[in-house]
Design a protein around this motif. Structure first.
Motif: not given
Length: 184
Positions: A144-157, A173-184
């Motif tokens: 999950r952590d690796r997926a989050v890191q990969t998703a964050i990296a892919a989203a920022s790219e 900032d919006e994308a990070i908040e959206d990903v954080a809400r979905r993961l938790n």
């Protein structure tokens, strides 16, 4: 008395003994009879029969005492033997009880050991299952952590390529908040 014995010894010689009238010194039967009577008289005079009787009585008393002692020893031996047999039976009974107790204790110890082994196996299985579930949850968390890191990296790219620099920080900032809400 000694003279009489010497005289009879001389008269009782074989030379004077011969056949003839019975009451003659020449008759050997008469001489032997007189010698025997003199011998018996000497024995009676010196109380030899009473001495021999006393010795025989003492010997009889000794034998009687030995028989009484033997009878007493026999009775004592029988009592000791009976006591020995009684003790042997008691010891055998005690030995049987000890063996029975030892068997019961061994069976109880074996049952306890089986129960302890079952509990130990159950604890080890539980510990192994806990380790497996912990490792599984650690693996899921790591993925999950690796997926989050990969998703964050892919989203920022992706966002970095699509959005300009001014909109970039607000969109990130919006994308990070959206990903954080979905993961938790």
């Amino acid at each position: 008395m000694k003279k009489l014995i010497a005289l009879l010894a001389l008269t009782a010689s074989p030379a004077f003994a011969a056949t003839g009238p019975f009451f003659s010194l020449r008759n050997t039967d008469f001489i032997v009879t007189i010698a025997f009577l003199i011998f018996v008289g000497i024995l009676i005079y010196f109380k030899i029969p009473s001495i021999i009787g006393g010795l025989l009585d003492k010997r009889a008393e000794g034998i009687r005492a030995d028989l009484d002692e033997a009878r007493r020893l026999r009775e004592e031996a029988q009592e000791i033997y009976a006591s020995y047999e009684r003790r042997q039976r008691e010891v055998k009974t005690q030995a049987d009880e000890i063996v029975a107790n030892a068997k019961r204790e061994a069976e109880a110890q074996a049952a306890k050991a089986r129960e302890d082994l079952k509990q130990s196996i159950a604890r080890r299985l539980k510990a192994a299952e806990d380790q497996i579930s912990s490792a599984e949850s650690d693996a899921v968390k790591a993925v999950r952590d690796r997926a989050v890191q990969t998703a964050i990296a892919a989203a920022s790219e992706i966002l970095g390529k699509q959005v300009g620099s001014g909109q970039r920080s607000a969109g990130i900032d919006e994308a990070i908040e959206d990903v954080a809400r979905r993961l938790n």
